[in-house]
Write an enzyme that holds these catalytic residues in place. Structure first.
Site, short mmCIF file in Angstrom:
data_model
loop_
_atom_site.label_atom_id
_atom_site.label_comp_id
_atom_site.label_asym_id
_atom_site.label_seq_id
_atom_site.Cartn_x
_atom_site.Cartn_y
_atom_site.Cartn_z
CG HIS A 1 -1.83 1.16 1.29
ND1 HIS A 1 -2.00 1.89 2.45
CD2 HIS A 1 -2.59 1.76 0.35
CE1 HIS A 1 -2.84 2.90 2.21
NE2 HIS A 1 -3.21 2.83 0.95
CB CYS B 1 0.29 2.01 8.12
SG CYS B 1 1.97 2.08 8.78
CG HIS B 2 -2.96 3.07 5.74
ND1 HIS B 2 -1.66 3.00 5.31
CD2 HIS B 2 -3.20 4.35 6.13
CE1 HIS B 2 -1.11 4.21 5.41
NE2 HIS B 2 -2.01 5.04 5.91
N GLY B 3 -4.31 -1.04 7.90
CA GLY B 3 -5.13 -2.24 8.10
C GLY B 3 -5.15 -3.23 6.96
N PRO C 1 -6.35 -2.02 2.14
CG PRO C 1 -5.27 -0.08 2.90
CD PRO C 1 -5.93 -1.33 3.38
#
Lengths: 183, 252, 427
Positions: free
Chosen positions: A123, A147-149, A162
């Site tokens: 990502h 950080c963003h799963g 993501p």
């Protein structure tokens, strides 16, 4: 080649010869300038001691089953995991499921037990958790990027979150049963 | 005439400044070396023997810090041989995950291992004298290879009446004639792997050739390129002279 | 004399109407009138600008790989020599290029001295040249410190220590230069910054030098001004061709050193890493500083109230600064030594004096060498302060030719034409 003749052709002949000579000189000058420029540009390419670190040899002996290590290769973290039988089975099962970046587990490993991949989330480049036994491993038992799963499975494939693609596998080969050469 | 005198003046100035540098020590006999001259190359066999001498006679005190184990392929060894040579040495690495430093076998991308961890340890191990690093020794002494050869073969008994300081050895070519290093080479002091007879002269020639390479590994590439460049420039200048004469034909 | 060219190419015309760079180039380097009697000594200015470009280009490439910290500088240079692709080539070109730069510039200057190129109306051109020389010397001095070898360190120590001779503020200036209590990391880092900067200042001064040259136009071996088109040829193709020949020979000379004798002009001690606790047996600067080093060390006695050390510093800088006033020291009304029968020999004596001073600079400052250096220094200043002013008054010049184009057999008009020509020159 001292031309003192006064025939009408001499002027053109001289001019022609001068043009050829000038062309030859100019051409050689361009070749010379390019030959001078090339070493200057090539000096910006990776130097010998940087290239010497373009491969790294890893001893797999100390890694126990179910254990992962992180080594640095060309400045990037590389995850090396000795997978358990359960993890291998889960990875094979994932082959048939709906994957964002379809890839069979067999295409990602040279030997089912050993998983080698670059530990940077595809990502935005954070390092996913899951190397240590105490780390969260996400919903698919592999790695989880805080950080963003993004969730990665036991083959390092993206399953949720993501990240667009699976954790990349670097070029490597088995030097012998206990050693791999990455790069 | 004027031009000739100008260039002669320039040449004289440069020659004078060159000879002044050698004026510090004793006159050193000149030898022929395989790496001298426009077509010079490093004798691979001699360098391999030189490496053996370095390993057995010199590396106990002298580091070779600017050479990496991977450079040994220049001597004609394969990458596998260089790797095996490196593996005989241990280097410090770390810290590991516990924060400790650890030792591991050296790999080709490591530098040659220093015999002492720092200068103070080196002095302590050598009666206060510091054995210098040898990586640039051929370039760092006036007289270069000739001087080093003369030094290594120039140990002698002190002339009568010389006041030798304690622990010093007499050498014909070392500035001041008293050197802390004991004679490092002895007749048949080493058994060459390739079976060459190990006279002091032979050993000196081999170690100096090896050190010359260590000082400038790229010398062969330099001279090879130089020949191409000189031929190119000479041809180009010839053509430019012809062009100039044509252009100026109507003026003269 | 030169017509504004009508550019055929519409793009060229569009640009030129807004920024007349093409018209400028055409005027200055294509049509520009050059005396037709120039010899190859007029090549050296162009060679100097070529060397400057080479030095800047190789210098920038080296700066990409060099580390200006005392713990890493020496090893970063060795890394360039061993591991960087063609690093050895770039370093040897830059190192020998510095020597080439000084060889070319010294010949260029001696050409000026011989042919009176410093005389009116070219005084400012000459003075800008002296500024260029000073900038070159500062740049070369700082550049030599960067590899952080023994000579780098100790040469820097000796030369920066000189400033302590200045009364009152001397010690404070030295501390300011050093950024510490000795030459150390602060000094090395700032020398790197300045060494990168000064060549671009140099480019600016060279630009001014060339613009000034283009106002007066070139001098020539006869020392008489161009009077008309019969005396001149356009720069292109005559001097593009001729300068190319000079460049060819120069590159052969340069390449010989780079490829076959790259360390000949250097000093072995600089291949030993700098050590503040070990002084080399003989501290010597690079060859191009030797005459000035000799002058510096020649003053071993106090002069009136000025201590010997300060006097040495004054004379060392003075030996260059005196060049600024040379156009006014020389009283001769004829430019070229070709027509000055006594000055011809005076020039050679001066040149030999400079070479002898160069030899002295490489010797330990004692014994015969010291005495020779003192005589040489004395004569150096006598040449400028006594010989040049006096000689112009007492010398009878040879009759000048009527013009450049006229065959050089003294001219048909004899003494009167020569006198008339000489009078015309006094503009």
């Amino acid at each position: 080649m001292a031309d003192t003749a006064t025939s009408p052709e001499t002027g053109d002949e001289d001019a022609g010869r001068r043009d050829f000579l000038a062309l030859a000189a100019g051409g050689m000058g361009v070749v010379g300038a390019a030959s001078f420029a090339w070493p200057l540009i090539d000096s910006m390419n990776p130097s010998a001691e940087v290239l010497a670190l373009s491969t790294v040899e890893v001893n797999l002996d100390p890694i126990a089953e179910g254990q992962s290590i992180t080594i640095v290769w060309q400045g990037k973290p590389v995850f090396i995991r000795r997978r358990t039988a359960d993890e291998v089975a889960a990875a094979k099962k994932g082959d048939g499921e709906d994957l964002r970046d379809p890839q069979k587990d067999g295409d990602r490993v040279q030997n089912d037990t050993w998983l080698v991949m670059i530990g940077l989330c595809t990502h935005l480049g954070c390092i996913p958790l899951g190397q240590k036994g105490t780390d969260p491993k996400g919903e698919f038992g592999g790695w989880f990027c805080p950080c963003h799963g993004s969730h990665y499975d036991t083959s390092g494939r993206i399953r949720k979150g993501p990240a667009p693609t699976n954790l990349p596998v670097p070029p490597y080969k088995f030097v012998d049963d206990k050693t791999i050469l990455i790069g | 005439m004027r031009k000739a005198m100008m260039s002669a003046a320039a040449a004289v100035l440069m020659a004078l400044s060159g000879s002044a540098l050698a004026a510090g020590g004793v006159e050193v006999p000149e030898r022929e070396w395989s790496f001298e001259g426009v077509f010079g190359t490093y004798d691979r066999a001699s360098m391999q023997r030189g490496l053996q001498i370095y390993k057995e006679s010199c590396s106990g005190c002298h580091s070779l810090n600017l050479i990496y184990f991977r450079n040994l392929t220049d001597l004609g060894y394969t990458e596998a041989q260089a790797k095996a040579f490196a593996a005989e040495y241990e280097v410090q690495d770390g810290p590991n995950d516990e924060g400790e430093m650890y030792t591991r076998a050296a790999i080709p991308s490591d530098r040659f291992v220093k015999p002492f961890p720092n200068d103070n340890a080196a002095r302590a191990g050598n009666n206060g004298a510091l054995p210098p690093d040898l990586s640039l020794m051929v370039e760092a002494r006036p007289g270069g290879a000739n001087y080093l050869y003369a030094l290594l073969t120039g140990y002698a008994d002190a002339p009568a009446g010389t006041d030798m300081m304690e622990g010093m050895n007499y050498n014909n070519y070392f500035p001041g004639h008293q050197i802390a290093m004991a004679p490092p080479l002895s007749e048949d002091g080493i058994e060459y792997e390739d079976g060459t007879k190990a006279t002091v002269a032979q050993q000196a020639e081999d170690i100096v050739t090896f050190l010359a390479w260590a000082s400038e590994p790229n010398m062969e590439a330099r001279k090879k390129m130089g020949i191409k460049v000189m031929i190119f420039l000479i041809v180009l200048t010839g053509i430019l002279i012809a062009v100039k004469k044509r252009v100026w034909a109507d003026v003269h | 004399m030169s017509t504004a060219p009508q550019w055929k190419n519409p793009v060229v015309r569009w640009v030129d109407e807004r920024l007349p760079i093409f018209t400028y180039m055409d005027h200055e380097y294509n049509q520009f009138p050059m005396p037709r009697n120039l010899n190859y000594f007029w090549n050296f200015g162009a060679l100097a600008s070529i060397v400057l470009v080479v030095m800047i280009v190789t210098g920038i490439m080296l700066a990409m790989q060099y580390t200006p910290h005392v713990d890493h500088a020496f090893n970063s240079v060795e890394r360039i020599m061993r591991d960087v692709n063609y690093g050895w080539l770039i370093r040897y070109i830059h190192m020998n290029g510095a020597s080439m730069f000084f060889i070319v510039v010294f010949i260029h200057m001696f050409r000026g001295l011989y042919y009176g190129s410093y005389k009116a109306p070219r005084e400012l051109l000459w003075m800008l040249g002296v500024v260029i020389l000073l900038l070159m010397m500062a740049t070369a001095f700082m550049g030599y410190v960067l590899p952080w070898g023994q000579m780098s360190y100790w040469g820097a120590t000796v030369i920066t220590n000189l400033f302590s001779a200045i009364p009152l503020v001397g010690e404070w200036i030295v501390t300011l230069l050093w950024g510490g209590f000795a030459v150390d990391n602060a000094t090395l880092n700032r020398f790197f910054a300045l060494h990168y900067l000064l060549p671009f200042v140099l480019v600016g001064v060279v630009g001014a030098h060339v613009v000034s040259l283009h106002i007066t136009k070139s001098n020539n071996p006869d020392g008489i001004e161009m009077k008309g088109p019969q005396d001149s040829v356009p720069f292109h193709p005559y001097f593009t061709a001729k300068d190319s020949v000079g460049m060819g020979f120069f590159l052969i000379f340069f390449a010989f050193f780079v490829f076959f004798a790259p360390n000949y002009l250097g000093h072995p001690d600089n291949y030993i890493e700098a050590n503040a606790l070990v002084t080399p047996a003989h501290i010597v600067p690079e060859w191009y500083f030797l005459p000035f080093y000799a002058i510096l060390r020649s003053i071993t006695f106090d002069v009136l109230f000025i201590p010997a050390k300060l006097m040495g510093v004054i004379l060392m800088f003075g030996s260059i600064l005196i060049l600024f006033i040379l156009p006014w020291l020389d009283t001769a009304r004829v430019r070229s030594a070709k027509y000055r029968p006594i000055y011809k020999y005076v020039f050679w004596v001066f040149l030999i004096d400079c070479i002898v001073l160069g030899w002295v600079g490489a010797q330990p400052a004692e014994g015969t060498a010291l005495i020779i250096g003192q005589i040489g220094t004395f004569y150096y200043f006598i040449h400028f302060l006594v010989v040049m002013p006096v000689l112009g008054k007492i010398e009878t010049p040879l009759p000048l030719p009527a013009s450049i184009a006229e065959p050089v057999t003294g001219g048909g008009g004899g003494a009167s034409a020569g006198a008339a020509a000489a009078k015309m020159e006094k503009s």
